[in-house]
Design a protein around this motif. Structure first.
Motif, PDB file in Angstrom:
ATOM      1  N   LYS A  10     -10.664 -25.575  18.260  1.00 22.83           N
ATOM      2  CA  LYS A  10     -11.383 -25.456  16.989  1.00 22.83           C
ATOM      3  C   LYS A  10     -10.625 -24.634  15.948  1.00 22.83           C
ATOM      4  N   THR A  11      -9.670 -23.824  16.393  1.00 18.61           N
ATOM      5  CA  THR A  11      -8.860 -23.068  15.437  1.00 18.61           C
ATOM      6  C   THR A  11      -7.584 -23.819  15.056  1.00 18.61           C
ATOM      7  N   GLY A  12      -7.350 -24.966  15.686  1.00 24.67           N
ATOM      8  CA  GLY A  12      -6.136 -25.728  15.401  1.00 24.67           C
ATOM      9  C   GLY A  12      -4.906 -25.129  16.052  1.00 24.67           C
ATOM     10  N   ALA A  13      -5.100 -24.406  17.143  1.00 25.87           N
ATOM     11  CA  ALA A  13      -3.994 -23.706  17.793  1.00 25.87           C
ATOM     12  C   ALA A  13      -3.186 -24.577  18.743  1.00 25.87           C
ATOM     13  N   ILE A  14      -3.695 -25.737  19.105  1.00 26.87           N
ATOM     14  CA  ILE A  14      -2.955 -26.638  19.996  1.00 26.87           C
ATOM     15  C   ILE A  14      -2.341 -27.728  19.125  1.00 26.87           C
ATOM     16  N   LEU A  15      -1.042 -27.648  18.955  1.00 26.19           N
ATOM     17  CA  LEU A  15      -0.324 -28.586  18.092  1.00 26.19           C
ATOM     18  C   LEU A  15       0.427 -29.605  18.947  1.00 26.19           C
ATOM     19  N   LYS A  16       0.518 -30.828  18.459  1.00 33.93           N
ATOM     20  CA  LYS A  16       1.226 -31.883  19.172  1.00 33.93           C
ATOM     21  C   LYS A  16       2.347 -32.418  18.295  1.00 33.93           C
ATOM     22  N   GLY A  17       3.492 -32.672  18.932  1.00 32.83           N
ATOM     23  CA  GLY A  17       4.659 -33.158  18.205  1.00 32.83           C
ATOM     24  C   GLY A  17       5.918 -32.939  19.027  1.00 32.83           C
ATOM     25  N   HIS A  18       6.920 -32.328  18.426  1.00 32.28           N
ATOM     26  CA  HIS A  18       8.209 -32.039  19.072  1.00 32.28           C
ATOM     27  C   HIS A  18       8.616 -30.649  18.614  1.00 32.28           C
ATOM     28  N   PHE A  19       8.509 -29.684  19.521  1.00 33.48           N
ATOM     29  CA  PHE A  19       8.651 -28.282  19.137  1.00 33.48           C
ATOM     30  C   PHE A  19       9.791 -27.579  19.863  1.00 33.48           C
ATOM     31  N   LEU A  20      10.470 -26.691  19.128  1.00 35.14           N
ATOM     32  CA  LEU A  20      11.461 -25.786  19.697  1.00 35.14           C
ATOM     33  C   LEU A  20      10.731 -24.492  20.027  1.00 35.14           C
ATOM     34  N   LEU A  21      10.728 -24.123  21.305  1.00 39.55           N
ATOM     35  CA  LEU A  21      10.064 -22.899  21.750  1.00 39.55           C
ATOM     36  C   LEU A  21      11.023 -21.717  21.664  1.00 39.55           C
ATOM     37  N   THR A  22      10.479 -20.521  21.672  1.00 40.16           N
ATOM     38  CA  THR A  22      11.299 -19.307  21.625  1.00 40.16           C
ATOM     39  C   THR A  22      12.327 -19.296  22.751  1.00 40.16           C
ATOM     40  N   SER A  23      11.974 -19.877  23.896  1.00 42.27           N
ATOM     41  CA  SER A  23      12.857 -19.931  25.066  1.00 42.27           C
ATOM     42  C   SER A  23      14.062 -20.837  24.849  1.00 42.27           C
ATOM     43  N   GLY A  24      14.024 -21.663  23.794  1.00 45.86           N
ATOM     44  CA  GLY A  24      15.089 -22.640  23.565  1.00 45.86           C
ATOM     45  C   GLY A  24      14.730 -24.015  24.114  1.00 45.86           C
ATOM     46  N   LEU A  25      13.652 -24.089  24.894  1.00 54.88           N
ATOM     47  CA  LEU A  25      13.195 -25.363  25.433  1.00 54.88           C
ATOM     48  C   LEU A  25      12.451 -26.154  24.359  1.00 54.88           C
ATOM     49  N   HIS A  26      12.297 -27.446  24.601  1.00 55.65           N
ATOM     50  CA  HIS A  26      11.541 -28.317  23.711  1.00 55.65           C
ATOM     51  C   HIS A  26      10.237 -28.685  24.413  1.00 55.65           C
ATOM     52  N   SER A  27       9.193 -28.965  23.645  1.00 50.74           N
ATOM     53  CA  SER A  27       7.902 -29.327  24.218  1.00 50.74           C
ATOM     54  C   SER A  27       7.123 -30.229  23.266  1.00 50.74           C
ATOM     55  N   PRO A  28       6.289 -31.131  23.826  1.00 53.03           N
ATOM     56  CA  PRO A  28       5.424 -31.951  22.976  1.00 53.03           C
ATOM     57  C   PRO A  28       4.157 -31.200  22.540  1.00 53.03           C
ATOM     58  N   ILE A  29       3.920 -30.004  23.109  1.00 56.89           N
ATOM     59  CA  ILE A  29       2.744 -29.193  22.790  1.00 56.89           C
ATOM     60  C   ILE A  29       3.200 -27.803  22.366  1.00 56.89           C
ATOM     61  N   TYR A  30       2.584 -27.288  21.318  1.00 57.65           N
ATOM     62  CA  TYR A  30       2.861 -25.919  20.878  1.00 57.65           C
ATOM     63  C   TYR A  30       1.537 -25.181  20.797  1.00 57.65           C
ATOM     64  N   TRP A  31       1.452 -24.022  21.429  1.00 63.86           N
ATOM     65  CA  TRP A  31       0.268 -23.171  21.395  1.00 63.86           C
ATOM     66  C   TRP A  31       0.483 -22.127  20.309  1.00 63.86           C
ATOM     67  N   GLU A  32      -0.128 -22.336  19.158  1.00 63.83           N
ATOM     68  CA  GLU A  32       0.022 -21.395  18.044  1.00 63.83           C
ATOM     69  C   GLU A  32      -1.011 -20.291  18.184  1.00 63.83           C
ATOM     70  N   LYS A  33      -0.625 -19.263  18.946  1.00 64.82           N
ATOM     71  CA  LYS A  33      -1.540 -18.168  19.279  1.00 64.82           C
ATOM     72  C   LYS A  33      -2.058 -17.416  18.064  1.00 64.82           C
TER      73      LYS A  33
END
Length: 187
Positions: A10-33
């Motif tokens: 409900k806060t829009g914190a679960i994003l879907k797409g193609h993301f670069l994480l702080t770890s350097g890994l890529h993910s289709p999901i980003y948790w915008e805390k």
């Protein structure tokens, strides 16, 4: 309290797409805390889950990494009636306690962070706590998104366990599909 996933959705914190994480890994999901952290009521609810879990564990101090971990450490410490400290970057892969923060030798420390993926930030805080003479009594995170359980030699509590696929940049099917890579936050 609302379901944890509901709060993130409900806060829009679960994003879907193609993301670069702080770890350097890529993910289709980003948790915008920060969509949770910016809302004091939701932040308080999630932090209370961590505080309640560790309330009878003899915790003496709460520590978190910069940046999101500061807000979480403060709220959890407030709820537990404790002080909090934060570990900030002092070298490429090292954190330390500055600003006059003191950890008493042998003090039982609760280390908290926002999103757990590879555990790098938590490991850096654990090393800083050890260097300062403290003893890590537990770890608390909002979301554990690691694809396999990580070992820290301390109990881990997460408000939500949601294994999320990650890829090394060279093996990323999202890159191979030509999807644009999005970089959020401090990554």
């Amino acid at each position: 309290m609302e379901d944890v996933v509901t709060l993130f959705e409900k806060t829009g914190a679960i994003l879907k797409g193609h993301f670069l994480l702080t770890s350097g890994l890529h993910s289709p999901i980003y948790w915008e805390k920060f969509r949770i952290i910016e809302n004091p009521e939701y932040n308080q609810q999630l932090c209370s889950m961590i505080a309640d879990h560790y309330k009878d564990k003899g915790i003496e101090l709460v520590a978190g990494p910069t940046t999101g971990g500061i807000v979480l450490a403060h709220e959890i410490a407030r709820q537990m009636g404790l002080k909090c400290v934060f570990a900030e970057k002092i070298a490429d892969s090292e954190r330390g306690f500055r600003r006059g923060f003191v950890i008493k030798p042998g003090a039982k420390i609760l280390v908290v962070d926002d999103i757990l993926t590879t555990g790098k930030s938590i490991r850096e805080v654990l090393a800083a706590v050890k260097k300062a003479g403290g003893e890590v009594a537990g770890i608390g995170v909002l979301v554990d998104r690691s694809d396999t359980a990580l070992e820290f030699n301390a109990p881990v509590f997460s408000c939500l366990r949601s294994a999320t696929t990650t890829y090394k940049p060279d093996d990323c099917p999202l890159c191979q599909e030509g999807l644009p890579l999005t970089k959020h936050g401090s990554s």
